[in-house]
Design an enzyme around this catalytic site. Structure first.
Site, PDB file in Angstrom:
ATOM      1  CD  GLU A 179      31.224   4.305 -40.870  1.00 26.47           C
ATOM      2  OE1 GLU A 179      30.950   5.461 -41.178  1.00 26.47           O
ATOM      3  OE2 GLU A 179      32.255   4.010 -40.223  1.00 26.47           O
ATOM      4  CG  ASP A 227      29.208  10.018 -40.355  1.00 28.40           C
ATOM      5  OD1 ASP A 227      29.698  10.874 -39.590  1.00 28.40           O
ATOM      6  OD2 ASP A 227      29.416   8.801 -40.227  1.00 28.40           O
ATOM      7  CG  ASP A 284      33.753   4.569 -36.515  1.00 24.60           C
ATOM      8  OD1 ASP A 284      32.851   5.198 -37.082  1.00 24.60           O
ATOM      9  OD2 ASP A 284      34.955   4.910 -36.546  1.00 24.60           O
TER      10      ASP A 284
HETATM   11  C1  NOJ Z   1      32.571   7.068 -39.286  1.00 23.48           C
HETATM   12  C2  NOJ Z   1      31.800   7.781 -38.264  1.00 23.48           C
HETATM   13  O1  NOJ Z   1      30.459   7.561 -38.414  1.00 23.48           O
HETATM   14  C3  NOJ Z   1      32.236   9.207 -38.384  1.00 23.48           C
HETATM   15  O2  NOJ Z   1      31.380  10.069 -37.717  1.00 23.48           O
HETATM   16  C4  NOJ Z   1      33.624   9.225 -37.844  1.00 23.48           C
HETATM   17  O3  NOJ Z   1      34.149  10.522 -37.919  1.00 23.48           O
HETATM   18  C5  NOJ Z   1      34.514   8.303 -38.650  1.00 23.48           C
HETATM   19  N1  NOJ Z   1      33.922   7.030 -38.862  1.00 23.48           N
HETATM   20  C6  NOJ Z   1      35.820   8.080 -37.948  1.00 23.48           C
HETATM   21  O4  NOJ Z   1      35.638   7.451 -36.730  1.00 23.48           O
END
Ligand code: NOJ
Ligand code: NOJ
Length: 712
Positions: free
Chosen positions: A276, A347, A248
């Protein structure tokens, strides 16, 4: 005594021979042929009602499932109970939301706002009570892993190195080490956290790594306590059977430190890492994104393809947009087949919210699974689930599966299953090249090829008009090909006649409106063909896996830059070896079968030693003009082997205290290194600092720091 010895010997033998037992598709280092199913655990299935409202953190559960910010009861036992459904879909891996013990109280006092999504950690050494049990015990987690592995499904854990929980509400960042408080946002005497404002400029490398991501208390990975805490915690989850990690906020933790995290995790157990890094190919930091993927050994979620797929299938943009993004990324990423592709996620609003058209969803799904890269299917897409409240944005994209939404006869479920099967059966999808064969606004025909394995896909996304294709060339040999999907998405057959081998003409074909046709051929390799290496970087002694076809059952050899490596396992499609003891460098790896027939070679970077994160500071590196940056370069591959380009040197360094610059860099443990700082001007001009090289002996464990002044 003797009994003890033989027990120890037995355990050792089990460890030594463990790689031999690893069935090729279960070998964790090659993910290219996988199909990933992404699950938001809380929203999937309630397999254990006793953890719905646990006494450790009561009141965060909503049995009516009307408060989208509350826990709804889904848990690890629920995923375990639905393993047959997941396997039937054709998924070979599940990506589950973070399972670490989370923030215990609501972020809001007026209504419940809970970390049901898992991203607000309080203790990385334990399992969240809503997903496991009230003792934060491992039972449910272990059971899930066993059930997944028994079904040949790998488990990818979502892992957030960047932060604990919110600094201004609830537990205010409080972080624990297996129950012992380490620090919180307001009480941090040892520097566990950074205490900077929220990120305001997402093009500022310093803010991205050192500021706060939307209020989430930002971990200071350069602190040796945090460094070892995060690495040990991830290793703990590996010891409980986690096969891979989705990292993440990769773009927001300290980039240089992440190289050492990857190195630690790869050394602990064969695995695959992807993260990510939200961007697009036109992003100001796109170059940083692919440099990171190419050098760190951490692959990335493919946000470029994500954006283009949503535009094309959701908003009806022309296919040229997607084609352009793929061409750009393929030329920038060393291993585009390791990029992790997706069009929906937890997201973003679901594609069906953008465009409530099941044909388009199915076309997108077919594209995704046949595209280069490792496909991720968001849970519920196979059941056409979507909730359009607030345009389907978070949290309304995190819909709940219901008992009736585990239907194994939906068209999407069947289509995913067929194409997942093709990913397994035809190496062109996992390992192949990418070639556009025909394109207009609504039609995209592309070909994947790995030696004699070929998959040709034709999509017509037009709502009502068929498209006649009269001049189509392909690498498929002459013959007639049925639609591999059997007409599931209105596909048609194709007849190919003989031409110049990789340009055989197809007879003209009419692609119906809203159709996907998949034509393919595959055969057993007659010579060794290499399609994958993983990890892509590692020090002498690390275990590395090469995958492909035609290696033969008898052992051949693997050479790294000409030096023979020790083989630890060998099968026709997967070979593991130990990185030999050679000087660091970017090398080719060459496999030969037992008769000495050579495979195609593949790239690998040999590190000098295991990596330690060290913070380098150079003071008074001045003058610089706009767009000029200071970089670090030095005598090992970790330091860029004296390279002087954006891609080869280490950097850009960061200058919040201009004219002093700093950067956290992972360098080889215990080694004496030589380095200098250079300025790379916006114009491309290189300026070296004067004088002798700096030298430094890297600590053998923990973290380090170097502080020098630019030599004028
Ligand atoms: C990206 C994640 O995919 C999202 O869902 C999360 O809220 C943020 N990072 C913070 O961890
Ligand atoms: C800040 C300096 O003031 C500026 O001159 C420089 O161009 C940037 N940092 C980046 O190099």
């Amino acid at each position: 005594m003797n009994q003890h010895r033989s027990l120890v010997a037995g355990l050792l033998a089990a460890l030594v021979f463990a790689p031999l037992l690893c069935a090729p598709l279960l070998c964790a280092q090659d993910f290219k042929k996988q199909v990933i199913y992404q699950i938001v655990t809380d929203r999937f299935f309630d397999g254990d009602t006793t953890n719905d409202n646990p006494s450790e953190s009561p009141g965060l559960y909503d049995s009516t499932r009307t408060n989208w910010f509350a826990y709804w009861g889904g848990d690890l036992a629920g995923i375990q109970q639905k393993m047959a459904y997941i396997q039937g879909l054709g998924a070979t891996a599940i990506w589950i939301s973070p399972t670490v013990n989370n923030e215990n109280s609501s972020m809001n006092t007026s209504s419940v706002s809970a970390p049901y999504h898992g991203y607000d950690a309080r203790d990385f050494m334990q399992v969240e009570e809503h997903f496991g049990d009230n003792a934060n015990d491992w039972t449910a987690f272990n059971n899930l892993i066993s059930a997944a592995h028994a079904n040949n499904i790998k488990v990818i854990l979502d892992w957030a190195n960047n932060h604990s929980n919110y600094n201004a509400a609830g537990e205010k960042g409080a972080l624990y080490n297996n129950g012992t408080l380490m620090a919180s946002a307001g009480n941090d005497p040892t520097g566990i956290f950074h205490h900077n404002p929220d990120i305001a400029d997402y093009n500022d490398r310093y803010q991205l790594q050192y500021y706060t991501l939307s209020g989430l208390t930002d971990l200071n990975q350069e602190n040796s306590t945090v460094d070892s805490y995060l690495k040990s915690a991830a290793e703990l989850f590996q010891s409980h059977g986690v096969d891979a990690f989705r990292l993440d906020a990769l773009k927001h933790a300290t980039w240089g430190w992440e190289y050492s995290f990857a190195n630690a995790i790869y050394n602990n157990k064969p695995t695959f890492l992807f993260g990510e890094w939200i961007d697009s190919t036109s992003d100001a930091l796109y170059h940083d994104a692919y440099k990171f993927a190419n050098r760190s050994g951490i692959s990335e979620l493919d946000f470029g393809v994500n954006g283009a797929m949503r535009d094309v299938f959701g908003s009806n943009h022309n296919f040229s947009e997607l084609d352009g993004v793929i061409a750009t990324e393929n030329s920038n990423f060393t291993s585009p087949n390791d990029l992790v592709t997706f069009f929906d996620s937890h997201d973003e609003s679901r594609l069906l919210t953008m465009n409530n058209n099941r044909n388009r969803l199915q076309e997108a799904m077919a594209f995704l699974i046949t595209c280069r890269g490792i496909p991720v299917i968001l849970y519920g897409d196979e059941q056409y689930l979507h909730n359009d409240t607030n345009n389907g944005n978070d949290p309304y994209n995190r819909v709940a599966m219901t008992p009736t939404s585990f239907n194994t006869t939906s068209t999407a479920y069947k289509l995913i299953g067929k194409l997942a099967g093709l990913r397994k059966a035809n190496d062109a999808l996992g390992y192949g090249t990418w070639r556009q064969r025909w394109i207009n606004n609504d039609v995209y025909i592309y070909e994947r090829q790995f030696f004699n394995d070929v998959v040709l896909v034709a999509i017509n996304k037009n709502d009502s008009t068929a498209q006649n294709i009269s001049r189509l060339f392909t690498s498929l040999p002459a013959g007639t090909y049925a639609d591999y999907l059997g007409g599931l998405q209105s596909g048609v057959p194709l007849t190919v006649t003989s031409g110049s081998g990789d340009n055989n003409p197809a007879n003209s074909v009419s692609l119906p409106a809203h159709s996907v046709s998949v034509w393919q051929v595959s055969s057993a390799a007659t010579a060794p063909e290499v399609g994958s290496i993983g990890p892509t970087v590692g020090q002498p002694g690390m275990q590395v896996t090469i995958a492909g076809d035609g290696f033969g059952s008898a052992r051949g050899s693997v050479k790294v830059n000409g030096t023979t490596a020790t083989i630890t396992s060998w099968s026709n499609i997967s070979v593991s070896f130990t990185v030999p003891n050679i000087a660091s460098g970017n090398y080719t790896v060459q496999l030969a079968n037992s008769q000495g027939a050579l495979a195609n070679s593949i790239q690998f970077s040999v590190l000098t030693a295991r990596l330690i994160p060290v913070t380098f500071t150079v003071n008074n590196a001045t003058p610089t003009g706009p767009g000029d940056y200071i970089f670090l370069t030095g005598n090992t591959v970790e330091l860029g082997n004296w390279g002087t380009t954006f891609d080869t040197a280490v950097g850009p360094m960061l200058d919040p205290n201009y004219p002093n610059w700093f950067l956290n860099v992972s360098v080889p443990a215990g080694q004496s290194i030589q380095f200098k700082f250079i300025k790379i001007a916006a114009s491309g001009t290189i300026t070296w600092e004067n004088g002798a090289n700096h030298s430094y002996t890297v600590p053998t464990s923990g973290t380090g720091s170097v502080n020098v002044t630019w030599q004028n």
